[in-house]
Design an enzyme around this catalytic site. Structure first.
Site, PDB file in Angstrom:
ATOM      1  N   THR A 200       1.045  -1.180  -0.073  1.00  0.00           N
ATOM      2  CA  THR A 200      -0.074  -0.195   0.130  1.00  0.00           C
ATOM      3  C   THR A 200       0.334   1.419   0.197  1.00  0.00           C
ATOM      4  O   THR A 200       1.938   1.545   0.429  1.00  0.00           O
ATOM      5  CB  THR A 200      -0.724   0.091   1.703  1.00  0.00           C
ATOM      6  OG1 THR A 200      -1.829  -0.661   1.337  1.00  0.00           O
ATOM      7  CG2 THR A 200      -1.493   1.338   1.356  1.00  0.00           C
ATOM      8  N   VAL A 254      -2.583  -5.154   8.450  1.00  0.00           N
ATOM      9  CA  VAL A 254      -4.361  -5.771   8.257  1.00  0.00           C
ATOM     10  C   VAL A 254      -4.774  -4.477   8.201  1.00  0.00           C
ATOM     11  O   VAL A 254      -5.397  -3.953   9.900  1.00  0.00           O
ATOM     12  CB  VAL A 254      -4.109  -6.083   9.187  1.00  0.00           C
ATOM     13  CG1 VAL A 254      -5.553  -7.405   9.080  1.00  0.00           C
ATOM     14  CG2 VAL A 254      -3.023  -7.587   8.549  1.00  0.00           C
TER      15      VAL A 254
HETATM   16  N1  ASP Z   1      -4.151  -1.166   4.914  1.00  0.00           N
HETATM   17  C1  ASP Z   1      -4.855  -1.921   3.991  1.00  0.00           C
HETATM   18  C2  ASP Z   1      -5.981  -2.507   3.596  1.00  0.00           C
HETATM   19  O1  ASP Z   1      -6.207  -3.202   4.773  1.00  0.00           O
HETATM   20  C3  ASP Z   1      -2.777  -2.811   3.038  1.00  0.00           C
HETATM   21  C4  ASP Z   1      -2.114  -2.503   3.358  1.00  0.00           C
HETATM   22  O2  ASP Z   1      -1.769  -1.576   3.923  1.00  0.00           O
HETATM   23  O3  ASP Z   1      -1.728  -3.499   3.378  1.00  0.00           O
HETATM   24  O4  ASP Z   1      -7.003  -2.889   2.586  1.00  0.00           O
END
Ligand code: ASP
Length: 341
Positions: A200, A254
């Site tokens: 991300t 997460v």
């Molecule tokens: N936070 C993002 C989500 O849960 C994923 C990530 O940061 O890798 O959609």
């Protein structure tokens, strides 16, 4: 006070991140920080700086955002993004958007319009098309291969799932049962933060006028349920900026955990009293206390231009640049030198 742009490229186990891919990842982070710095040097505000930095990573195809987004359980890419302006706490966000590689530009339009904060699905897609934003390119063969490997389905394109006839239906049912079992295992892996390429992207900035902004953009989690929206679409969880609190934060990890902990708002509250470094550290401590290791990480900048970047995963890509300074600091692993405070 010193103006600054700080970006992240996702937190996770990053088990496939080595060799040429690691180099491309580091280069992508540096380029993003440079784009944000160039905006600040040209007199743009913090909002423009974080947008320039995030757009760069959305377009690169290297990160799990924009062109490089991961695929959901049905093999589709749907993107979440949010943008927040510290001056007035204006915010815009999109969830499950599939029409453009720049969902943060849709978020920006919503923020500037001021009518709604969050659009999802078809509504977000329509807005993206109306704005004439570049479409989301189809996933690369490499992405489909990763999807097939993770889902346990021996196909390379989701269209191949469509079959006719009873025997084929039965075979498909069996294959789906198997795939579901495997998908559950994979989902457990991801909840533990062990996503193969969890990249991300996000950015926080302080401009020369002392204004703050934050942005975040993602394809979400591999094999996420169709329609799942994560923290990156939710100001407060995936990003937050508030000049009154004197801080901006952007998270990765997460999303289900960040949503429940309202991680970025928590970090900004802490930064007001204790500064950016303590804010990032304590927000990750909070995640770890509630949900354990491998939850994720975040970047924070405060009103004095001090920074924090903390994670409880194997790695988190991060890069820092300041207007007027040639150096761009890039780090991925915990032991990589990176300034804090
Ligand atoms: N936070 C993002 C989500 O849960 C994923 C990530 O940061 O890798 O959609």
């Amino acid at each position: 006070m010193s103006a600054v742009i700080l970006v992240h490229g996702g937190a996770g186990l990053m088990r496939t991140l080595e060799g040429a891919r690691l180099q491309a990842y580091r280069d992508g982070l540096a380029e993003s920080a440079r784009a944000g710095r160039a905006a600040l040097e040209q007199g743009a505000g913090a909002v423009e700086a974080v947008l320039a930095a995030v757009r760069c990573m959305e377009a690169s195809g290297v990160f799990n955002a924009g062109a490089g987004s991961c695929l959901d359980e049905e093999g589709h890419a749907t993107l979440d993004a949010a943008l927040m302006r510290g001056r007035d706490r204006a915010a815009g966000a999109v969830g499950a958007c599939a029409a453009t590689l720049h969902p943060t530009d849709v978020a920006r339009d919503l923020m500037e319009e001021g009518r709604h904060v969050l659009l999802v699905g078809e509504g977000a897609d329509r807005r993206a098309r109306r704005l004439g934003l570049p479409p989301l390119p189809p996933p690369t063969v490499e992405r489909y291969e990763a999807w097939a490997r993770l889902s346990g389905r021996h196909i390379t394109r989701p269209e191949d799932l469509t079959t006719t006839g009873q025997a084929e239906d039965q075979a498909e049912d069996q294959a789906e049962d198997q795939a579901e079992d495997q998908a559950e295992d994979q989902a457990e892996d991801q909840v533990a933060g062990r996503d193969p390429e969890g990249d991300t992207v996000g950015a926080v900035a302080l401009d020369a006028q002392g204004r703050l902004a934050a942005a975040v953009s993602t394809g979400g989690l591999w094999l996420k349920a169709r329609g799942r929206v994560g923290d990156s679409a939710l100001p407060g969880a995936g990003c937050y900026a508030c000049d009154d609190l004197g801080a901006a934060a952007s998270a990765t990890g997460v999303g289900e955990r960040m949503i429940r902990a309202v991680t970025c708002k928590l970090a900004c509250d802490i930064a007001q009293r204790e500064g950016a470094a303590a804010a990032a550290r304590r927000a990750v401590d909070d995640l770890e206390r509630r949900f354990g290791v491998d939850s994720g990480g975040l970047i924070v900048v405060d009103r004095l231009g001090r920074i924090g970047a903390t994670f409880n995963t194997h790695g988190m890509g991060r890069a820092l640049a300041r207007p007027g300074q040639a150096e761009v600091v890039v780090a991925v692993w915990p032991e990589d030198p990176f300034p804090t405070g």
